[in-house]
Structures are given as structure tokens and as C-alpha cells.
Design a protein around this motif. Structure first.
Motif, PDB file in Angstrom:
ATOM      1  N   ASP A 109      42.455 -32.274   4.524  1.00 54.36           N
ATOM      2  CA  ASP A 109      42.020 -33.539   5.107  1.00 54.36           C
ATOM      3  C   ASP A 109      43.143 -34.248   5.858  1.00 54.36           C
ATOM      4  O   ASP A 109      42.880 -35.174   6.640  1.00 54.36           O
ATOM      5  CB  ASP A 109      41.508 -34.480   4.008  1.00 54.36           C
ATOM      6  CG  ASP A 109      40.325 -33.902   3.255  1.00 54.36           C
ATOM      7  OD1 ASP A 109      39.443 -33.323   3.909  1.00 54.36           O
ATOM      8  OD2 ASP A 109      40.290 -34.021   2.019  1.00 54.36           O
ATOM      9  N   ALA A 110      44.390 -33.865   5.610  1.00 58.94           N
ATOM     10  CA  ALA A 110      45.528 -34.608   6.156  1.00 58.94           C
ATOM     11  C   ALA A 110      45.498 -34.731   7.685  1.00 58.94           C
ATOM     12  O   ALA A 110      45.736 -35.823   8.210  1.00 58.94           O
ATOM     13  CB  ALA A 110      46.835 -33.972   5.690  1.00 58.94           C
ATOM     14  N   PRO A 111      45.202 -33.666   8.451  1.00 60.69           N
ATOM     15  CA  PRO A 111      45.161 -33.845   9.911  1.00 60.69           C
ATOM     16  C   PRO A 111      44.112 -34.857  10.359  1.00 60.69           C
ATOM     17  O   PRO A 111      44.360 -35.665  11.259  1.00 60.69           O
ATOM     18  CB  PRO A 111      44.840 -32.429  10.416  1.00 60.69           C
ATOM     19  CG  PRO A 111      45.318 -31.515   9.343  1.00 60.69           C
ATOM     20  CD  PRO A 111      45.052 -32.245   8.071  1.00 60.69           C
ATOM     21  N   ALA A 112      42.919 -34.820   9.742  1.00 66.13           N
ATOM     22  CA  ALA A 112      41.872 -35.774  10.114  1.00 66.13           C
ATOM     23  C   ALA A 112      42.255 -37.192   9.728  1.00 66.13           C
ATOM     24  O   ALA A 112      41.963 -38.147  10.458  1.00 66.13           O
ATOM     25  CB  ALA A 112      40.545 -35.379   9.460  1.00 66.13           C
ATOM     26  N   LEU A 113      42.924 -37.362   8.585  1.00 70.93           N
ATOM     27  CA  LEU A 113      43.387 -38.686   8.184  1.00 70.93           C
ATOM     28  C   LEU A 113      44.386 -39.226   9.199  1.00 70.93           C
ATOM     29  O   LEU A 113      44.384 -40.421   9.518  1.00 70.93           O
ATOM     30  CB  LEU A 113      44.044 -38.628   6.802  1.00 70.93           C
ATOM     31  CG  LEU A 113      43.156 -38.239   5.621  1.00 70.93           C
ATOM     32  CD1 LEU A 113      43.974 -38.168   4.333  1.00 70.93           C
ATOM     33  CD2 LEU A 113      42.019 -39.232   5.444  1.00 70.93           C
ATOM     34  N   ALA A 114      45.246 -38.353   9.687  1.00 68.84           N
ATOM     35  CA  ALA A 114      46.244 -38.782  10.668  1.00 68.84           C
ATOM     36  C   ALA A 114      45.609 -39.124  12.009  1.00 68.84           C
ATOM     37  O   ALA A 114      46.071 -40.018  12.719  1.00 68.84           O
ATOM     38  CB  ALA A 114      47.292 -37.677  10.858  1.00 68.84           C
ATOM     39  N   ALA A 115      44.516 -38.431  12.363  1.00 69.01           N
ATOM     40  CA  ALA A 115      43.882 -38.642  13.669  1.00 69.01           C
ATOM     41  C   ALA A 115      42.965 -39.853  13.689  1.00 69.01           C
ATOM     42  O   ALA A 115      42.735 -40.447  14.753  1.00 69.01           O
ATOM     43  CB  ALA A 115      43.085 -37.397  14.059  1.00 69.01           C
ATOM     44  N   ALA A 116      42.421 -40.243  12.537  1.00 66.07           N
ATOM     45  CA  ALA A 116      41.462 -41.348  12.489  1.00 66.07           C
ATOM     46  C   ALA A 116      42.148 -42.676  12.777  1.00 66.07           C
ATOM     47  O   ALA A 116      43.359 -42.822  12.615  1.00 66.07           O
ATOM     48  CB  ALA A 116      40.790 -41.392  11.113  1.00 66.07           C
ATOM     49  N   ASP A 117      41.336 -43.657  13.213  1.00 63.06           N
ATOM     50  CA  ASP A 117      41.894 -44.994  13.394  1.00 63.06           C
ATOM     51  C   ASP A 117      42.447 -45.514  12.074  1.00 63.06           C
ATOM     52  O   ASP A 117      43.492 -46.163  12.041  1.00 63.06           O
ATOM     53  CB  ASP A 117      40.808 -45.943  13.920  1.00 63.06           C
ATOM     54  CG  ASP A 117      40.325 -45.546  15.306  1.00 63.06           C
ATOM     55  OD1 ASP A 117      41.157 -45.508  16.225  1.00 63.06           O
ATOM     56  OD2 ASP A 117      39.127 -45.251  15.464  1.00 63.06           O
ATOM     57  N   ILE A 118      41.724 -45.232  10.988  1.00 61.62           N
ATOM     58  CA  ILE A 118      42.208 -45.542   9.638  1.00 61.62           C
ATOM     59  C   ILE A 118      41.961 -44.326   8.761  1.00 61.62           C
ATOM     60  O   ILE A 118      40.826 -43.875   8.624  1.00 61.62           O
ATOM     61  CB  ILE A 118      41.487 -46.767   9.040  1.00 61.62           C
ATOM     62  CG1 ILE A 118      41.936 -48.044   9.723  1.00 61.62           C
ATOM     63  CG2 ILE A 118      41.764 -46.878   7.537  1.00 61.62           C
ATOM     64  CD1 ILE A 118      43.388 -48.420   9.449  1.00 61.62           C
ATOM     65  N   GLY A 119      43.028 -43.776   8.192  1.00 55.16           N
ATOM     66  CA  GLY A 119      42.909 -42.688   7.230  1.00 55.16           C
ATOM     67  C   GLY A 119      43.080 -43.233   5.824  1.00 55.16           C
ATOM     68  O   GLY A 119      44.025 -43.985   5.565  1.00 55.16           O
ATOM     69  N   VAL A 120      42.174 -42.874   4.923  1.00 59.11           N
ATOM     70  CA  VAL A 120      42.213 -43.354   3.542  1.00 59.11           C
ATOM     71  C   VAL A 120      42.347 -42.151   2.617  1.00 59.11           C
ATOM     72  O   VAL A 120      41.538 -41.220   2.684  1.00 59.11           O
ATOM     73  CB  VAL A 120      40.946 -44.161   3.179  1.00 59.11           C
ATOM     74  CG1 VAL A 120      41.016 -44.641   1.736  1.00 59.11           C
ATOM     75  CG2 VAL A 120      40.773 -45.338   4.125  1.00 59.11           C
ATOM     76  N   ALA A 121      43.354 -42.163   1.760  1.00 60.57           N
ATOM     77  CA  ALA A 121      43.598 -41.049   0.833  1.00 60.57           C
ATOM     78  C   ALA A 121      43.335 -41.491  -0.587  1.00 60.57           C
ATOM     79  O   ALA A 121      43.610 -42.632  -0.969  1.00 60.57           O
ATOM     80  CB  ALA A 121      45.040 -40.552   0.965  1.00 60.57           C
ATOM     81  N   MET A 122      42.769 -40.577  -1.373  1.00 56.70           N
ATOM     82  CA  MET A 122      42.602 -40.786  -2.810  1.00 56.70           C
ATOM     83  C   MET A 122      43.944 -40.470  -3.455  1.00 56.70           C
ATOM     84  O   MET A 122      44.310 -39.309  -3.608  1.00 56.70           O
ATOM     85  CB  MET A 122      41.504 -39.886  -3.359  1.00 56.70           C
ATOM     86  CG  MET A 122      40.168 -40.014  -2.641  1.00 56.70           C
ATOM     87  SD  MET A 122      39.338 -41.577  -2.960  1.00 56.70           S
ATOM     88  CE  MET A 122      38.813 -41.302  -4.652  1.00 56.70           C
ATOM     89  N   GLY A 123      44.706 -41.487  -3.801  1.00 55.74           N
ATOM     90  CA  GLY A 123      46.087 -41.282  -4.186  1.00 55.74           C
ATOM     91  C   GLY A 123      46.322 -40.893  -5.621  1.00 55.74           C
ATOM     92  O   GLY A 123      47.383 -40.386  -5.964  1.00 55.74           O
ATOM     93  N   ALA A 124      45.350 -41.133  -6.518  1.00 56.62           N
ATOM     94  CA  ALA A 124      45.587 -40.874  -7.937  1.00 56.62           C
ATOM     95  C   ALA A 124      45.747 -39.385  -8.213  1.00 56.62           C
ATOM     96  O   ALA A 124      46.658 -38.966  -8.915  1.00 56.62           O
ATOM     97  CB  ALA A 124      44.447 -41.444  -8.779  1.00 56.62           C
ATOM     98  N   ARG A 125      44.847 -38.549  -7.656  1.00 58.58           N
ATOM     99  CA  ARG A 125      44.921 -37.103  -7.904  1.00 58.58           C
ATOM    100  C   ARG A 125      44.966 -36.308  -6.614  1.00 58.58           C
ATOM    101  O   ARG A 125      44.955 -35.094  -6.632  1.00 58.58           O
ATOM    102  CB  ARG A 125      43.720 -36.640  -8.736  1.00 58.58           C
ATOM    103  CG  ARG A 125      43.734 -37.110 -10.160  1.00 58.58           C
ATOM    104  CD  ARG A 125      42.690 -36.389 -11.007  1.00 58.58           C
ATOM    105  NE  ARG A 125      41.333 -36.734 -10.633  1.00 58.58           N
ATOM    106  CZ  ARG A 125      40.468 -35.872 -10.132  1.00 58.58           C
ATOM    107  NH1 ARG A 125      40.821 -34.626  -9.913  1.00 58.58           N
ATOM    108  NH2 ARG A 125      39.238 -36.250  -9.833  1.00 58.58           N
ATOM    109  N   GLY A 126      45.021 -36.994  -5.472  1.00 58.21           N
ATOM    110  CA  GLY A 126      44.998 -36.303  -4.199  1.00 58.21           C
ATOM    111  C   GLY A 126      46.328 -35.637  -3.879  1.00 58.21           C
ATOM    112  O   GLY A 126      47.339 -35.837  -4.538  1.00 58.21           O
ATOM    113  N   ALA A 127      46.313 -34.821  -2.829  1.00 60.15           N
ATOM    114  CA  ALA A 127      47.507 -34.108  -2.411  1.00 60.15           C
ATOM    115  C   ALA A 127      48.501 -35.068  -1.767  1.00 60.15           C
ATOM    116  O   ALA A 127      48.132 -36.058  -1.132  1.00 60.15           O
ATOM    117  CB  ALA A 127      47.136 -32.999  -1.428  1.00 60.15           C
TER     118      ALA A 127
END
Length: 623
Positions: free
Chosen positions: A508-526
Motif C-alpha cells: 500500500d505504501a506507493p498508493a499512500l504516497a501518491a494520494a492527496d492524503i495517505g493514512v496508515a494503520m500504525g499499530a500493526r501496519g508495516a
């Protein structure tokens, strides 16, 4: 590093300007006006020099902002001897710059180690020995040992009889897969089973994971820059300021009138109120478990109209769960689960661990298993409390019982774990990666906050994606997507408005970087997704988006209110200065009073109370 230097420069300029103003006031009180003027000039010149450089860079990029008004007011005040007014403006401007820089750097972590998930070294077989070698020394054809829990550092081929791999971070497939000899392994996959040998097919720099890293960097480089809220007001205010100042000078022939107009016009309500409201919004959002990496992402979070969701670990929990228990031979559900979980205590397989966790959640006591024999990737046999127990795939259990498969078929996206007790079938555990509880209510809440389109983007199979999202009313489902295809989906959705992407895996990291806002699940995410994102949910609950968006929207509204009132009062002051009712120093002091008012209003963002608060933080503690 650039962000750190910028933050330190902003703090230094504020210190110089404030010191110059303070020293000058002390000298003025001591009856030394000439020296006071020199102190004020010394405090203004560094701020003005940096400001002129920034304006030049902005003009080269084609940007025309409110910084020009601040430069004009300071320059005009110095030229015509209004050094105190210039010093006040310098403190106000450098203070606003520092606040904005603080908002940018408050939660920003540099994307300096995207490969942190891949080990720095690998274990290579050489003759009859094992040796640790750096990642860059791995050559095509090398034979690597991948232990349980290791992440495959490069793309390769299974050389052992089989390998059990968790590829959820790469493909979105939540359940581990079994690969046989000769099958391909993607770098970034985690070994969930016994140790196996991997024959290297690509060097580290050419492997799947490294390709995702490059894709993230490309997406970030091509991402449209976020504009400051203040800049969107700049042209109109700049034009009004120049017209009023020029008219005052032309009508009276007194340049001090123009200086007074420029000093009053210094856009401190924009320079100060906006970052104060947004920094307050950042702090408030963090209290609800939402880390927003700066003021600009918070502004854009308030304007999002399209949401793209990943499935595994985002829309679903990302871990296999028991969705039903089918019994046979007169056994009860709890007994079947108890036998299976007790035996599975001897296995490290993710499905076995999930069964053990489910049994403990029901409060079942789990006897210690005896004489356990595990057939990797197939199942276990052993004794539990005097009973001979089998747990594993339907074929494995049926074969050990000397029977044919009983016809139980896993539903789409699920897996069946068979249980045998004392030589007879006892039942089946049906496991799947289920939707997070309250998902439908969450999506309804997001739509109430102005999200017009909600789509699913997953690397999982179409049948699994459709089964999971059947009753959610999504506007679109895109399945079997590679990381670059997710980026293309984000870019194509921009025609409908600002896009937010939510994910947790490396893929998901490339799409998060490309989006106007990228949101990551930080508790167990990569780590890769958290570093590429603009927003990180600090607890493993997607409903954190609701208070996060609400806080962003309210903080932006408060900032706009402060700006509107502040600019309105500034325009009134400019007109008064143009007619000679305000001197430059009086205009600067008036502007200070306006600043105090708009800052106090902006601080209301610290008290924002979202209607949607999501899962209580005490039920979902910060990691």
C-alpha cells in the motif's frame, strides 16, 4: 535533514527578531533612541534577508504569496525611518513562520529507512557451513536459509520440500500460503512455517520489495504539492494592500501614510491564525489516536471527497478468525475448539495460534498436549487429556482416520480446519479474515462527513473481495491489484476530488504516497506504509478516521473564521491609516491587538469535541 534545518532557521530568526525588539525597547526606555533604532534594524535585517530569498524562490516556481506584503512593510518602514514598526512586523512574521514550521515538523518522520522491514544481513549456505552476509553481497544462485519468522530478503525459489509464507503485507492475502519446491518467493514475505532454503533469483536491488521502494519514491516525487490555506487568500489581499497604500501616497504625497498602510496590512491574521489553529488541531487529533504529519495534511484531510480502502488489515482485521464451528460425533462446539486449541499449542502456524487465542478468549482450559507430531503445512497429531487428537486440513485428518474427505468445502476467502478425536471425525473450524466490527456504521459516518466516493482496492482475489464487501454499499471494488495499479487507481480518482488512501501493508505504501492524503494503520501496519503516509492511526481501529476528519474540518473552519475576522479588521485599519488616523507604530500595535484576538479564537481548536469519537482509547491503548 532539510526539514530540521528549516525548523532551526525559523526558531533562530524568531529569536533574533524578538531579541532586537526587546533590546531596542530597553535602550529607548534608557533614553538612547539612536541605539534603539540600531537594535531594531539589527533584528529586522536577518528576517528580511531570509524573506527576500524565499520570495525569490517562490517567484521562480510561479508562486505569489502574502510574504511579499510582509517584505514590503518591513522594507518601507526601514527606508522611511520607522524602525520600531519594522521590528514589530519582523517579530510577528518570524513568529508565524516558526509556528508553521513547528506544525510541519511536529509529527514528521523522514522516510529514511523504508527497507527496515528487510534484514540487513542474510544467512547463506556455503559448503557445509552457514555464513552471515550483507544484503548487497547476495548473488544470483546463492542458497539462503530462511528461518521461522524471517523475512525473505530477495526474490527466489523454494529449494526445500515446502515453505509456509505470510504474504499479506505484499499481496493483501491474509491467510498464509504453502509453496512447494521450485515455486517462486517474493522478497518481503515472512516465513510462517519451518525453516527452508531459498535459491536466489534476483539481487536485492532488483527484487520485489526494492521495486516497491522505488515506486514509493516516484509517487512522492510526482505528488502535487499541498498549498497553504493562507496562500489561497494572498492575491486578493495583496492587490487590495497595494491599491490602498498607493492611493494614500498619491493623494497626500506623504510616504509615511503608505508605510502605515503596509504595516497594518501585514497579513499576520493569515500568518499566525492559520498555523495556530492547525497546530491546535494536530494536538487535538492526537488525543483521539490520529497522528497527522503537519498542518498541510490536516488542511487536506478536511477537504477529502474520495476514500480508497485496502482490505487486509484495514477493512478486515488481517488475522484469521473462527467464524463458525461444525460438530460431529456428538461433541459440543466448545469441546471441538478445546481439543483443537490444546493440540495447536505445540504449533507456531498462524492459524494454529489463532485457534489457541480464540479458545482462551472463551475461557477454555487448555491441557498440555503429549506426543505431538507435526506435519509441516498439513496438521498435527497428539494426545490431549488422554484422547488421540488430529487437527489440520480436511485431507490430512481424513487420511489419518482412514476415511475419505467428508465433502466440507470452504467458503470463498475462508479455510476449514478439521478435528478428529479418538479415531473419528469431531468437527470442523471454519476460519476467515472477517470484516472489522461496525464497518458498515463506520462507512455511513464517513459519508456523513462529506466523503462522496468509497472504493476498495486490494491485491486479494475478486471472489474474496466481493464476499467481504457484499453488503457495504461501496462505490467500487478493485481486486488483484499490484502496487503500481493501486497508484494508478489513486491518480485516476483525482478527477472526482481530493483522494484519501488507507492501508497498512508494504504493497500500500506507493498508493499512500501518491494520494492527496495517505493514512496508515500504525499499530500493526508495516513501517513502509507508516513512513509513506501523511496520517497514522496510532491504534488499530479504522473508526479513528471519524474523529480525525472531524477535528481537521473544525480546525480548518476555525482558521478560516480567524482569517476572515482578522483580515476584515486589517482592512478597516488600512483605511484608517490611509486617512492619517494611524501612524506606522500605532498601526503595528493595532495589528498586534488583532493578532491576539485571532490567536485566541484559533486556540479554540484545542477544545474541539467530535461527534464521532470511535473506539474509546482505553479500549484500544496506544502502542
Amino acid at each position: 535533514m532539510n526539514a530540521l534545518i528549516h525548523n532551526r532557521l525559523a526558531a533562530l530568526l524568531l529569536a533574533v527578531a524578538a531579541l532586537g525588539l526587546a533590546v531596542g525597547l530597553v535602550l529607548l526606555a534608557a533614553g538612547m533612541p539612536e541605539r534603539a533604532a540600531l537594535a531594531w534594524v539589527a533584528g529586522v535585517l536577518p528576517v528580511l534577508a531570509v524573506l527576500v530569498v524565499e520570495i525569490g524562490r517562490s517567484l521562480l516556481r510561479g508562486d505569489l504569496g502574502l510574504d511579499i506584503v510582509a517584505a514590503l512593510s518591513m522594507s518601507a518602514a526601514l527606508v522611511f525611518g520607522e524602525t520600531l514598526a519594522a521590528a514589530v512586523v519582523a517579530v510577528m512574521y518570524s513568529g508565524g513562520t516558526f509556528l508553521e514550521s513547528f506544525a510541519e515538523g511536529r509529527a514528521r518522520r523522514e522516510m529514511s529507512d523504508l527497507l527496515s522491514r528487510v534484514p540487513r544481513v542474510a544467512t547463506r549456505r556455503r559448503a557445509d557451513t552457514l555464513e552471515e552476509i550483507p544484503l548487497d553481497d547476495i548473488a544470483i544462485g546463492d542458497l539462503l536459509l530462511i528461518r521461522h519468522g524471517d523475512v525473505a530478503p530477495v526474490d527466489g525459489m523454494v529449494e526445500s520440500e515446502q515453505a509456509i509464507l505470510d504474504q499479506s503485507a505484499l499481496t493483501g492475502e491474509s491467510l498464509p500460503i504453502r509453496l512447494g519446491r521450485g515455486e517462486d518467493v517474493m522478497s518481503g514475505s515472512t516465513n510462517s512455517g519451518d525453516a527452508f532454503d531459498l535459491r536466489v533469483k534476483r539481487r536485492a536491488a532488483d527484487s520485489t520489495y526494492a521495486g516497491i521502494v522505488r515506486l514509493v519514491e516516484t509517487a512522492q516525487a510526482s505528488k502535487a504539492p499541498m498549498s497553504r490555506l493562507a496562500d489561497r487568500w494572498s492575491m486578493l489581499f495583496l492587490l487590495a494592500t497595494i491599491v490602498i497604500a498607493a492611493a494614500a501616497w498619491a493623494q497626500t504625497g506623504d510616504p509615511i501614510r503608505a508605510v502605515a498602510v503596509l504595516v497594518v496590512a501585514t497579513p499576520c491574521p493569515l500568518i499566525l491564525a492559520v498555523p495556530v489553529a492547525l497546530v491546535a488541531g494536530l494536538s487535538r487529533a492526537a488525543r483521539f489516536g490520529v497522528l497527522i504529519k503537519g498542518a498541510k495534511p490536516l488542511e487536506w484531510l478536511a477537504r477529502i471527497t474520495t476514500l480508497i480502502l485496502d482490505k487486509t488489515g484495514t477493512l478486515t482485521d488481517g488475522r484469521p478468525q473462527i467464524v463458525s464451528i461444525e460438530t460431529a460425533g456428538g461433541w459440543r462446539e466448545d469441546q471441538v475448539l478445546q481439543f483443537a486449541a490444546a493440540l495447536d499449542q505445540a504449533s507456531k502456524h498462524p492459524i494454529a495460534q489463532a485457534i489457541v487465542e480464540a479458545a482462551r478468549a472463551r475461557g477454555l482450559s487448555l491441557p498440555v498436549p503429549q506426543r505431538v507430531v507435526e506435519t509441516a503445512g498439513e496438521g498435527l497429531a497428539g494426545e490431549v487429556a488422554g484422547h488421540a487428537v488430529l487437527v489440520g486440513g480436511a485431507g490430512f485428518v481424513a487420511g489419518r482416520l482412514g476415511q475419505g474427505a467428508n465433502g466440507t468445502v470452504a467458503a470463498t476467502g475462508s479455510v476449514v480446519v478439521a478435528v478428529g478425536v479418538d479415531g473419528r471425525p469431531a468437527g470442523h473450524l471454519v476460519m476467515a479474515d472477517a470484516l472489522r466490527p461496525g464497518t458498515a456504521e463506520l462507512l455511513a459516518g464517513l459519508r456523513s462527513l462529506g466523503i462522496e466516493r468509497i472504493l476498495l482496492a486490494t491485491g486479494d482475489r475478486r471472489a474474496v473481495a466481493d464476499a467481504i464487501t457484499r453488503d457495504l454499499g461501496l462505490d467500487g471494488v478493485r481486486s488483484e491489484l499490484t502496487p503500481d495499479q493501486k497508484v494508478l487507481l489513486v491518480l485516476s480518482e483525482r478527477k472526482n476530488g481530493p483522494v484519501m488512501m488507507v492501508g497498512d501493508g508494504v504493497n500500500d505504501a506507493p498508493a499512500l504516497a501518491a494520494a492527496d492524503i495517505g493514512v496508515a494503520m500504525g499499530a500493526r501496519g508495516a513501517a513502509a506504509s507508516a513512513e509513506a503516509a501523511d496520517v497514522v492511526l496510532l491504534v488499530d481501529h479504522l473508526d479513528r478516521l471519524l474523529p480525525g476528519i472531524e477535528v481537521a474540518q473544525r480546525a480548518r473552519q476555525i482558521a478560516l473564521q480567524s482569517v476572515a475576522v482578522g483580515i476584515g479588521l486589517s482592512v478597516i485599519g488600512m483605511i484608517a491609516a490611509a486617512f492619517g488616523y494611524l501612524s506606522p507604530v500605532e498601526g503595528a500595535l493595532l495589528q498586534e491587538l488583532i493578532d491576539v484576538g485571532v490567536i485566541l479564537n484559533a486556540l479554540r481548536a484545542l477544545k474541539i469535541r467530535p461527534v464521532h469519537t470511535g473506539t474509546p482509547l482505553e479500549a484500544a491503548p496506544l502502542p
